[in-house]
Structures are given as structure tokens and as C-alpha cells.
Design a protein around this motif. Structure first.
Motif, PDB file in Angstrom:
ATOM      1  N   ILE A  27      15.798 112.166 113.023  1.00 25.64           N
ATOM      2  CA  ILE A  27      16.889 111.238 114.054  1.00 25.64           C
ATOM      3  C   ILE A  27      17.164 109.728 112.897  1.00 25.64           C
ATOM      4  O   ILE A  27      18.549 109.605 112.288  1.00 25.64           O
ATOM      5  CB  ILE A  27      16.512 111.078 115.337  1.00 25.64           C
ATOM      6  N   ILE A  28      15.753 109.014 112.727  1.00 20.16           N
ATOM      7  CA  ILE A  28      15.161 107.739 111.927  1.00 20.16           C
ATOM      8  C   ILE A  28      16.516 108.483 110.351  1.00 20.16           C
ATOM      9  O   ILE A  28      17.069 107.382 109.442  1.00 20.16           O
ATOM     10  CB  ILE A  28      14.451 107.164 111.483  1.00 20.16           C
ATOM     11  N   LEU A  29      16.146 109.288 109.670  1.00 20.25           N
ATOM     12  CA  LEU A  29      16.517 110.327 108.877  1.00 20.25           C
ATOM     13  C   LEU A  29      18.074 109.801 108.628  1.00 20.25           C
ATOM     14  O   LEU A  29      18.796 109.523 107.780  1.00 20.25           O
ATOM     15  CB  LEU A  29      15.953 111.165 107.925  1.00 20.25           C
ATOM     16  N   LEU A  30      18.718 110.502 109.256  1.00 20.68           N
ATOM     17  CA  LEU A  30      19.662 111.145 109.606  1.00 20.68           C
ATOM     18  C   LEU A  30      20.741 109.070 109.547  1.00 20.68           C
ATOM     19  O   LEU A  30      21.848 109.426 110.018  1.00 20.68           O
ATOM     20  CB  LEU A  30      20.163 111.788 110.888  1.00 20.68           C
ATOM     21  N   LEU A  31      20.099 108.378 110.316  1.00 17.87           N
ATOM     22  CA  LEU A  31      20.757 107.008 110.707  1.00 17.87           C
ATOM     23  C   LEU A  31      20.995 106.805 109.687  1.00 17.87           C
ATOM     24  O   LEU A  31      21.991 105.961 108.913  1.00 17.87           O
ATOM     25  CB  LEU A  31      19.926 106.459 112.155  1.00 17.87           C
ATOM     26  N   MET A  32      19.460 106.308 108.644  1.00 10.09           N
ATOM     27  CA  MET A  32      19.572 105.994 107.074  1.00 10.09           C
ATOM     28  C   MET A  32      20.634 106.937 106.452  1.00 10.09           C
ATOM     29  O   MET A  32      21.301 106.093 105.303  1.00 10.09           O
ATOM     30  CB  MET A  32      17.984 106.266 106.364  1.00 10.09           C
ATOM     31  N   MET A  33      21.409 107.786 106.509  1.00 11.58           N
ATOM     32  CA  MET A  33      21.627 108.837 105.426  1.00 11.58           C
ATOM     33  C   MET A  33      23.491 108.042 106.174  1.00 11.58           C
ATOM     34  O   MET A  33      24.396 107.597 104.829  1.00 11.58           O
ATOM     35  CB  MET A  33      21.695 110.240 105.788  1.00 11.58           C
ATOM     36  N   ALA A  34      23.217 108.002 106.965  1.00 13.92           N
ATOM     37  CA  ALA A  34      24.954 107.848 107.545  1.00 13.92           C
ATOM     38  C   ALA A  34      25.448 105.764 107.588  1.00 13.92           C
ATOM     39  O   ALA A  34      26.035 106.157 106.515  1.00 13.92           O
ATOM     40  CB  ALA A  34      24.867 107.744 109.287  1.00 13.92           C
ATOM     41  N   LEU A  35      23.843 105.066 107.592  1.00 16.40           N
ATOM     42  CA  LEU A  35      24.314 104.263 106.891  1.00 16.40           C
ATOM     43  C   LEU A  35      24.674 104.007 105.070  1.00 16.40           C
ATOM     44  O   LEU A  35      25.274 103.111 104.572  1.00 16.40           O
ATOM     45  CB  LEU A  35      22.825 103.461 107.281  1.00 16.40           C
ATOM     46  N   LEU A  36      23.877 104.850 104.525  1.00 16.72           N
ATOM     47  CA  LEU A  36      24.764 105.297 103.011  1.00 16.72           C
ATOM     48  C   LEU A  36      25.251 105.528 102.534  1.00 16.72           C
ATOM     49  O   LEU A  36      26.281 105.144 102.091  1.00 16.72           O
ATOM     50  CB  LEU A  36      22.417 105.516 102.662  1.00 16.72           C
ATOM     51  N   LEU A  37      25.942 106.678 103.654  1.00 15.77           N
ATOM     52  CA  LEU A  37      27.153 106.741 103.678  1.00 15.77           C
ATOM     53  C   LEU A  37      28.041 105.251 103.572  1.00 15.77           C
ATOM     54  O   LEU A  37      29.866 105.880 102.748  1.00 15.77           O
ATOM     55  CB  LEU A  37      27.435 108.045 104.016  1.00 15.77           C
ATOM     56  N   PHE A  38      28.050 105.166 105.042  1.00 15.61           N
ATOM     57  CA  PHE A  38      29.013 104.141 105.026  1.00 15.61           C
ATOM     58  C   PHE A  38      29.319 102.613 103.643  1.00 15.61           C
ATOM     59  O   PHE A  38      30.019 102.321 104.093  1.00 15.61           O
ATOM     60  CB  PHE A  38      28.736 103.401 106.676  1.00 15.61           C
ATOM     61  N   VAL A  39      28.212 102.377 103.493  1.00  8.00           N
ATOM     62  CA  VAL A  39      27.427 101.718 102.597  1.00  8.00           C
ATOM     63  C   VAL A  39      28.706 101.989 101.023  1.00  8.00           C
ATOM     64  O   VAL A  39      29.524 100.943 100.859  1.00  8.00           O
ATOM     65  CB  VAL A  39      26.531 101.479 102.123  1.00  8.00           C
ATOM     66  N   LEU A  58      31.287 104.360 101.106  1.00  6.84           N
ATOM     67  CA  LEU A  58      32.753 104.279 101.594  1.00  6.84           C
ATOM     68  C   LEU A  58      33.035 102.502 101.583  1.00  6.84           C
ATOM     69  O   LEU A  58      34.283 102.638 100.826  1.00  6.84           O
ATOM     70  CB  LEU A  58      33.140 104.583 103.588  1.00  6.84           C
ATOM     71  N   ILE A  59      32.304 101.578 101.939  1.00  2.31           N
ATOM     72  CA  ILE A  59      33.097 100.756 101.942  1.00  2.31           C
ATOM     73  C   ILE A  59      33.270  99.436 100.168  1.00  2.31           C
ATOM     74  O   ILE A  59      33.935  98.672  99.704  1.00  2.31           O
ATOM     75  CB  ILE A  59      32.813  99.509 103.398  1.00  2.31           C
ATOM     76  N   GLY A 111      32.758 106.547  89.560  1.00  2.00           N
ATOM     77  CA  GLY A 111      32.450 105.426  90.528  1.00  2.00           C
ATOM     78  C   GLY A 111      32.140 104.908  92.052  1.00  2.00           C
ATOM     79  O   GLY A 111      32.172 106.312  92.862  1.00  2.00           O
ATOM     80  N   VAL A 112      31.572 104.569  92.399  1.00  2.00           N
ATOM     81  CA  VAL A 112      30.129 104.611  93.710  1.00  2.00           C
ATOM     82  C   VAL A 112      29.889 102.699  93.592  1.00  2.00           C
ATOM     83  O   VAL A 112      28.702 102.609  92.306  1.00  2.00           O
ATOM     84  CB  VAL A 112      29.474 106.189  93.250  1.00  2.00           C
ATOM     85  N   PHE A 113      29.445 103.074  95.199  1.00  2.00           N
ATOM     86  CA  PHE A 113      28.454 101.788  95.465  1.00  2.00           C
ATOM     87  C   PHE A 113      28.899 101.116  94.716  1.00  2.00           C
ATOM     88  O   PHE A 113      28.475  99.580  93.583  1.00  2.00           O
ATOM     89  CB  PHE A 113      26.716 102.106  94.820  1.00  2.00           C
ATOM     90  N   GLY A 114      30.755 100.555  94.383  1.00  2.00           N
ATOM     91  CA  GLY A 114      31.336  99.263  92.981  1.00  2.00           C
ATOM     92  C   GLY A 114      31.011  99.430  92.201  1.00  2.00           C
ATOM     93  O   GLY A 114      31.244  98.795  91.262  1.00  2.00           O
ATOM     94  N   VAL A 115      30.179 100.098  91.729  1.00  2.00           N
ATOM     95  CA  VAL A 115      30.033 100.407  90.117  1.00  2.00           C
ATOM     96  C   VAL A 115      30.998 102.126  89.402  1.00  2.00           C
ATOM     97  O   VAL A 115      30.916 103.131  90.189  1.00  2.00           O
ATOM     98  CB  VAL A 115      28.744 100.740  89.557  1.00  2.00           C
ATOM     99  N   VAL A 116      31.329 100.995  88.228  1.00  2.00           N
ATOM    100  CA  VAL A 116      31.744 102.366  87.389  1.00  2.00           C
ATOM    101  C   VAL A 116      31.054 103.247  86.622  1.00  2.00           C
ATOM    102  O   VAL A 116      30.377 102.404  85.640  1.00  2.00           O
ATOM    103  CB  VAL A 116      33.146 102.163  86.915  1.00  2.00           C
TER     104      VAL A 116
END
Length: 191
Positions: free
Chosen positions: A28-40, A42-43, A134-139
């Protein structure tokens, strides 16, 4: 003595510690960390205009760097890594090289859910070749000089009926068919 052993096996963990130390808790902790990484991701995904601006700059740098002799593909990787942090120099936007690039190549940006990609489309690569991510604001450029077309020349003998003529096969080339007869095993003739 038995009471002492029971005391040593007791744990003083609360519910949160037990959750953390369980296999389900770690998943569950690993999945939450992955979801947070994907959210970052995405934005912070670069916009289409940011990708176009950065990739145009990176392509101008690639054109500028290819004045010298390249040893191998490692040079492209090092140049692309350095191009993340720099901008193109004095290669004018109206120079012949940039004009040839703009004439024979087209840069397209595709937006994906968590990243963006840039593709060069030209006569060599009609379906496009990826030249940037382009990922995490870097090209991150992956452009190579061989991906670009800067001049076009006519094909020789284009109007010729058959550019490659097929070989003419005659009966003499194939030889004769062997006389094949049915074979039946009759056993060992000596016995």
C-alpha cells in the motif's frame, strides 16, 4: 522461566507500526508513493508550446554542433545532455541551415498523460522519429544529426522502367530432373 520467555516475545508495536511491517502495508505504501509520483508527473508535464520552444532550441544546437567530426553515438548523448542546460549560440534563425531544416522537416509534439514527446517528420521518417521527451518539467532531447534532412537531390534514372532488372531463367539453368524410383526395403540381402 516460562513466564520470562512469554514476556520477551511480546511486542509493544502500535497499529501503525504493525501496518508498516506487514507485507500488505508495504505494498500500500509503495502504491501511494507511485500515485504521488504520477500526480507530480501529471502536473509538471511540459506544455506543447514549451516542448516546441525547447526542441527548436535543441535542434539548432544539434545543427550548430555538427560542424565538427563526430567519433560515435556517445558524442550525441553527451551533447544532448549538455543541451538540457544551455541555449543555442549565434546560429541565426535565418541562416541557410535553419532554413533548410524548416523546409524539409516538421516538428510535432504529442501530449501523453504523464509526459510529452517530440517527433521529427520528414521524407526519411514519414511516421516520425522521436527527438525529445518532456517529463517533470524538463525537456530531454534525443535528437541526432542523422534524423534531420537538410537537402534533397533527385533520384538518378527515376523514369527508367525497371531500376533493377530481374534475372532471366531458362530451362538450361535448372538442369535435368533425376530419375526417382520408388524404393522398398527388402531386408538384409546377405541373410
Amino acid at each position: 522461566m516460562a513466564a520470562n520467555q512469554k514476556e520477551s516475545y511480546k511486542t509493544n508495536q502500535n497499529l501503525l507500526q504493525e501496518f508498516y511491517h506487514s507485507c500488505f502495508g508495504k505494498i500500500i505504501i509503495l502504491l501511494l508513493m507511485m500515485a504521488l509520483l504520477l500526480f507530480v508527473a501529471l502536473i509538471t508535464r511540459p506544455t506543447k508550446q514549451q516542448m516546441l520552444d525547447e526542441m527548436e532550441d535543441n535542434i539548432r544546437e544539434c545543427l550548430q554542433e555538427n560542424d565538427s567530426i563526430k567519433a560515435d553515438g556517445v558524442d550525441d548523448v553527451v551533447n544532448n545532455f549538455c543541451n538540457i542546460f544551455t541555449t543555442a549560440g549565434e546560429l541565426a534563425s535565418d541562416s541557410d541551415v535553419v532554413a533548410a531544416y524548416k523546409k524539409f522537416n516538421r516538428l510535432e509534439v504529442y501530449q501523453h498523460p504523464f509526459y510529452s514527446t517530440a517527433h521529427i517528420i520528414n521524407n526519411i521518417h514519414p511516421s516520425g522519429v522521436r527527438v525529445g521527451i518532456g517529463v517533470f518539467g524538463v525537456v530531454i532531447p534525443t535528437v541526432s544529426y542523422k534524423d534531420l534532412i537538410l537537402f534533397v537531390s533527385p533520384i538518378k534514372n527515376y523514369n527508367k522502367t525497371h531500376i533493377i532488372t530481374p534475372p532471366v531463367i531458362t530451362d538450361d539453368d535448372l538442369g535435368e530432373n533425376p530419375n526417382v524410383q520408388e524404393y522398398h526395403y527388402l531386408g538384409d540381402p546377405d541373410q
